[in-house]
Design an enzyme around this catalytic site. Structure first.
Site, PDB file in Angstrom:
ATOM      1  N   LYS B  49       0.845  -1.198   0.000  1.00 42.36           N
ATOM      2  CA  LYS B  49       0.000   0.000   0.000  1.00 42.36           C
ATOM      3  C   LYS B  49       0.882   1.250   0.000  1.00 42.36           C
ATOM      4  O   LYS B  49       1.905   1.289   0.684  1.00 42.36           O
ATOM      5  CB  LYS B  49      -0.878  -0.029   1.254  1.00 42.36           C
ATOM      6  CG  LYS B  49      -1.884   1.106   1.353  1.00 42.36           C
ATOM      7  CD  LYS B  49      -2.691   0.964   2.645  1.00 42.36           C
ATOM      8  CE  LYS B  49      -3.789   1.994   2.774  1.00 42.36           C
ATOM      9  NZ  LYS B  49      -4.550   1.825   4.035  1.00 42.36           N
ATOM     10  N   SER B 124      -9.514   1.758   3.404  1.00 40.02           N
ATOM     11  CA  SER B 124      -8.665   2.477   2.480  1.00 40.02           C
ATOM     12  C   SER B 124      -7.694   1.586   1.706  1.00 40.02           C
ATOM     13  O   SER B 124      -7.194   1.993   0.659  1.00 40.02           O
ATOM     14  CB  SER B 124      -7.875   3.549   3.225  1.00 40.02           C
ATOM     15  OG  SER B 124      -7.029   2.949   4.191  1.00 40.02           O
ATOM     16  N   SER B 148      -9.452  -0.684   7.661  1.00 35.75           N
ATOM     17  CA  SER B 148      -8.933  -0.490   6.303  1.00 35.75           C
ATOM     18  C   SER B 148      -8.233  -1.685   5.672  1.00 35.75           C
ATOM     19  O   SER B 148      -7.910  -1.652   4.486  1.00 35.75           O
ATOM     20  CB  SER B 148      -7.994   0.718   6.261  1.00 35.75           C
ATOM     21  OG  SER B 148      -8.742   1.907   6.231  1.00 35.75           O
TER      22      SER B 148
END
Lengths: 104, 492
Positions: B49, B124, B148
């Site tokens: 990420k 996210s 997330s």
């Protein structure tokens, strides 16, 4: 608590953020909604309850005070390399220093 | 071995090239070649990420504030993955600064859900979940501050683990809310998550909140009771009534109940429990988290790195020598931050401001204590708590963007774990039929340092179910039709 009219312009100044009038008006509405939602906490009895700011229970995490690099020349060389690496990302550099506008 | 990895990498890059235009799960493809190290993750391929810092590789946190920023150092977890032999092939798209539940807050455009490209992948860590679902390697690293990792894992039909707070070093994470942030793995199955966690876990002198002497063993998750048919006998699973009430999608409820029945078949004992403070968790979270966000994002001033209006607008009035430092910083931040970051900065500044800090911030920290007490009490009688990961399956792109509060409500079942610090894993447990198939996730929560226990339940569940092995049909169709077309071309 829901009758709070909060001063978005002042908060934006505190947070060092330029907001347009449109943004300020929209945020005032959106934030009032969120604050109405979080107001449910006021119905929870918390008299005498301790606060939890972190969950590990660790306190005063310190490393030993020891000399890591004994050779001064090596240390200087390493720091110079580090400085070069960091300066690459700086928008305005003068004489290998970060250039900043007038502060006071 | 090396040749196998070279072939695997070539196939992965080919897949990325073919599917990325439709998915946008990555912000950057990295081509450093196969990792020659023969460690426990040798021959494994992963993505990271983009809130995790990678030395020499652009890292943006999904925000134009950091567009073009090449970090001069490496996150500890990245160092550890590489040292374990993993090859990293890309940086995943995410909501800017990890603020969001859909990746629609990414300044570089949303990621699409591989099961239905008109829907969000969650967030996210939506790029991470979509990448795993689409087969971009074996695993991805996401971060979980309020759900997330688990929420996008549920929406994309993959397994996602939020470790115990302090299990994995946060050094090199672009901080969202420092008392809640946990980096962790997403993969097809629990066994792979366990291997990746084992490689990353452990105390790091560079992160004072990483806790020493907490061993984790990936092998232990395969432990059985000896009874082949009842490998989970003796395990007590709590079902909190607060998580099965109003607002839960009817089919999600059925799928999660089926999964819980399956765990019972495997020998687990089911126990009804109550977590009375849990319904207040989201409200406490939406005070504590923006408070910490406003503090963490204060460092982005565009003076030392990041978006500078001076570089973007060389002839701007801001060049006027009378313009002060504070005006320049305000302008840099106004241009660099998107709407959601601004919303959270202002909200966080408000709840921390004089006159309101007691009514909001302090109150939320007290509710956090009550929540911890609830969970501590529950874990005196049960080993694992089972709930749905999300109240709904993946929603349509754009469906919730105009109403921030409705987006926040998607995290209602996941935020407690972050406030309490405990681990949680989301496991694929079936589908909601809605023209295309949309995945559903089962959430298993454990006590502090209880990853082995929850992953063990997930592992045995995945031995008797195949949900985690399912591939998004829409993607397979796309691939099939394209390779068909290519085959035709070759013949002609």
């Amino acid at each position: 608590m829901t009758d709070i009219s909060f001063d978005v312009a002042h908060l934006a100044h505190l947070a060092r953020l330029d907001l347009t009038a449109t943004e300020q008006a929209r945020l005032a509405v959106e934030l009032a909604k969120v604050l109405t939602f979080v107001d449910q906490l006021q119905t929870i009895e918390t008299e005498g309850v301790a606060e939890t700011a972190q969950v590990t229970g660790l306190v005063n995490v310190l490393r030993d005070d020891e000399l890591r690099i004994k050779n001064d020349e090596l240390r200087i060389e390493e720091l110079q390399k580090q400085r070069e690496k960091f300066l690459v990302a700086v928008p305005e550099v003068e004489q290998k220093m970060v250039k900043v506008p007038v502060i006071l | 071995m090396r040749n196998d990895l070279t072939e695997k990498l070539a196939a992965t890059y080919e897949r990325i090239e073919r599917l990325e235009p439709g998915l946008h799960a990555l912000l950057k493809v990295v081509k450093t070649g196969p990792n020659p190290i023969t460690g426990p993750l040798a021959s494994m391929v992963g993505t990271i990420k983009d809130v995790v810092i990678t030395e020499g590789v652009e890292t943006t946190a999904g925000s134009k504030m950091l567009k073009g920023w090449i970090p001069p150092y490496e996150a500890t977890l990245v160092k550890r993955l590489k040292a374990a032999g993993a090859t990293l092939v890309g940086k995943n798209n995410c909501d800017a600064w990890a603020h969001g539940s859909s990746t629609e807050n990414s300044d570089f455009g949303p990621t699409k859900n591989p099961w239905d490209v008109t829907r969000v992948p969650g967030g996210s860590s939506g790029g991470s979940a979509a990448a795993v679902a689409a087969g971009y390697g074996d695993f991805s690293i996401g971060t979980d501050t309020g759900g997330s990792i688990r929420q996008p894992a549920a929406l994309c039909g993959v397994t996602g683990l939020k470790p115990t707070y302090g299990r994995v070093s946060r050094y090199g994470l672009i901080a969202m809310a420092s008392s809640l942030d946990c980096p962790g793995p997403l993969a097809r199955d629990a066994a792979t998550c366990a291997r990746v966690l084992e490689a990353m876990a452990g105390n790091d002198p560079l992160d004072a909140t990483s806790v020493p002497n907490k061993p984790f063993s990936a092998v232990k998750i395969k432990k059985s009771t000896g009874n082949q048919n009842k490998p989970l006998s003796g395990l007590k699973i709590g079902l909190p009534k607060e998580y099965f009430g109003e607002g839960l999608h009817s089919i999600v409820r059925v799928r999660v109940q089926d999964a819980i029945n399956e765990l019972q078949e495997l020998g687990a004992e089911l126990v009804e429990i109550s977590l009375p403070s849990a319904p207040a968790a989201l409200a406490a979270y939406y005070i504590i988290q923006p408070a910490e966000v406003s503090s963490n994002l204060a460092r982005f001033d565009g003076i030392r790195y990041g978006h500078s209006t001076l570089l973007e607008n060389p002839k701007s009035e801001i060049r006027n020598p009378k313009i002060s430092h504070i005006e320049l910083v305000k302008q840099n931040r106004a241009e660099g931050f998107g709407d959601e970051a601004k919303r959270r900065i202002i909200l966080g500044t408000f709840v921390l401001s004089a006159g309101y800090v007691d009514a909001y911030y302090k109150k939320a920290l007290q509710v956090r204590t009550l929540l911890r007490q609830d969970f501590a009490r529950a874990f005196e009688t049960v080993d694992v708590i089972a709930t749905p990961t999300t109240p709904n399956p993946a929603f349509k792109l754009g469906e919730k963007t105009s109403d921030p509060l409705s987006m926040y409500l998607e995290d209602i079942y996941t935020v407690s774990a972050n406030l309490v610090g405990i681990p949680g894993v989301s496991v694929p447990c079936g589908f909601v039929e809605q023209k295309t198939e949309l995945p559903v996730g089962l959430q298993l929560l454990g006590p502090m340092w209880g990853e082995e226990t929850i992953l063990r339940a997930a592992y045995w569940y995945q031995q008797v179910t195949a949900w985690h092995t399912r591939q998004p049909a829409i993607l397979e169709n796309q691939i099939a039709s394209k390779s068909q077309a290519r085959g035709d071309n070759e013949q002609s």
